[in-house]
Design a protein around this motif. Structure first.
Motif, short mmCIF file in Angstrom:
data_model
loop_
_atom_site.label_atom_id
_atom_site.label_comp_id
_atom_site.label_asym_id
_atom_site.label_seq_id
_atom_site.Cartn_x
_atom_site.Cartn_y
_atom_site.Cartn_z
N UNK A 67 -0.04 11.14 -2.21
CA UNK A 67 -1.23 11.50 -1.43
C UNK A 67 -1.41 10.62 -0.19
N UNK A 68 -0.87 9.42 -0.24
CA UNK A 68 -1.15 8.43 0.80
C UNK A 68 -0.68 8.85 2.19
N UNK A 90 1.35 1.16 4.55
CA UNK A 90 2.76 1.55 4.41
C UNK A 90 3.56 0.49 3.66
N UNK A 91 3.31 -0.78 3.96
CA UNK A 91 4.02 -1.85 3.28
C UNK A 91 3.62 -1.92 1.80
N UNK A 92 2.34 -1.75 1.53
CA UNK A 92 1.87 -1.79 0.15
C UNK A 92 2.43 -0.62 -0.65
N UNK A 93 2.51 0.54 -0.01
CA UNK A 93 3.08 1.72 -0.68
C UNK A 93 4.57 1.49 -0.97
N UNK A 94 5.28 0.89 -0.04
CA UNK A 94 6.69 0.58 -0.26
C UNK A 94 6.89 -0.41 -1.40
N UNK A 95 6.01 -1.43 -1.46
CA UNK A 95 6.10 -2.41 -2.54
C UNK A 95 5.81 -1.76 -3.89
N UNK A 105 4.29 -3.85 -11.31
CA UNK A 105 3.55 -2.66 -10.86
C UNK A 105 2.06 -2.94 -10.75
N UNK A 106 1.53 -3.75 -11.67
CA UNK A 106 0.12 -4.10 -11.62
C UNK A 106 -0.21 -4.90 -10.37
N UNK A 111 -2.50 -4.69 -4.65
CA UNK A 111 -2.30 -4.81 -3.20
C UNK A 111 -2.53 -3.47 -2.51
N UNK A 112 -2.00 -2.41 -3.11
CA UNK A 112 -2.16 -1.08 -2.52
C UNK A 112 -3.62 -0.63 -2.56
#
Length: 204
Positions: A67-68, A90-95, A105-106, A111-112
């Motif tokens: 969705x992002x 974008x960086x948080x989604x990549x991480x 993942x947590x 961060x995201x």
């Protein structure tokens, strides 16, 4: 079988006593074998429940990630001067995509979530964006996904706690070490970080 053993046990004859002495070790071995198999199957079931619960979180995290990009593009269409926020998301989604396992993942999820919170704060400054049907739908979908992630997190952590308690309890801990039933991480952020993450994705 056990009734027969009792008969021979109470028999005064030497043959009965000899038979009982010969059969008793075998019966003990069989009993221990059945107990071991039962305990092993219990560990397998507990681990499978934990893995299934984790798959529920993974599905919802991927749904939110999908969705992002559309959400970012919707906001970008109304503002061209928030490059830092777009880059952060974008960086948080990549991480998040590269995170492996519940603990990593947590941390990436927190961060995201913070990055998305800043993006939504930017969106609040543009009333026309808030009124756009596409953005409103994306916001509603994101809010729904966050609720499902919260439920899946609770379900997973409950199963992880039960599994960890099993593999660390005696005598299951012996089998757990033999067959590599390792404790699992919880899907939870550090307490200090979690206190700061209070983002509302609901439609205003």
């Amino acid at each position: 079988m056990f009734s027969a053993l009792l008969i021979f046990q109470t028999s005064p004859g030497a043959k009965g006593q000899a038979f009982f002495a010969a059969v008793l070790p075998f019966a003990v071995v069989v009993l221990l074998a059945f107990s071991g198999i039962s305990l092993y199957n219990r560990l397998v079931r507990a681990r499978m429940r934990t893995r299934e619960a984790w798959s529920g979180i993974d599905v919802q995290l991927k749904r939110r990630s999908s969705l992002i990009p559309n959400l970012v593009e919707a906001v970008r269409g109304y503002t061209k001067h928030e490059h830092a926020v777009f880059t952060e998301v974008a960086q948080a989604r990549g991480a998040m995509a590269g995170a492996v396992g519940p603990a990593a993942s947590a941390a990436a999820d927190q961060t995201l979530t913070l990055a998305l919170g800043r993006l939504m704060a930017v969106a609040e400054n543009y009333p026309q964006l808030q009124a756009a049907g596409n953005f409103t739908q994306l916001q509603a979908d994101l809010s729904d996904t966050e609720e499902k992630i919260a439920y899946a997190r609770q379900f997973y952590n409950q199963n992880a706690m039960a599994y960890n308690a099993t593999v660390q309890s005696f005598p299951a801990v012996v089998f757990a070490r033999w067959f590599q039933f390792l404790p699992v991480d919880f899907f939870a952020a550090e307490a200090a970080v979690n206190e700061d993450v209070k983002v509302d994705f609901t439609v205003a």
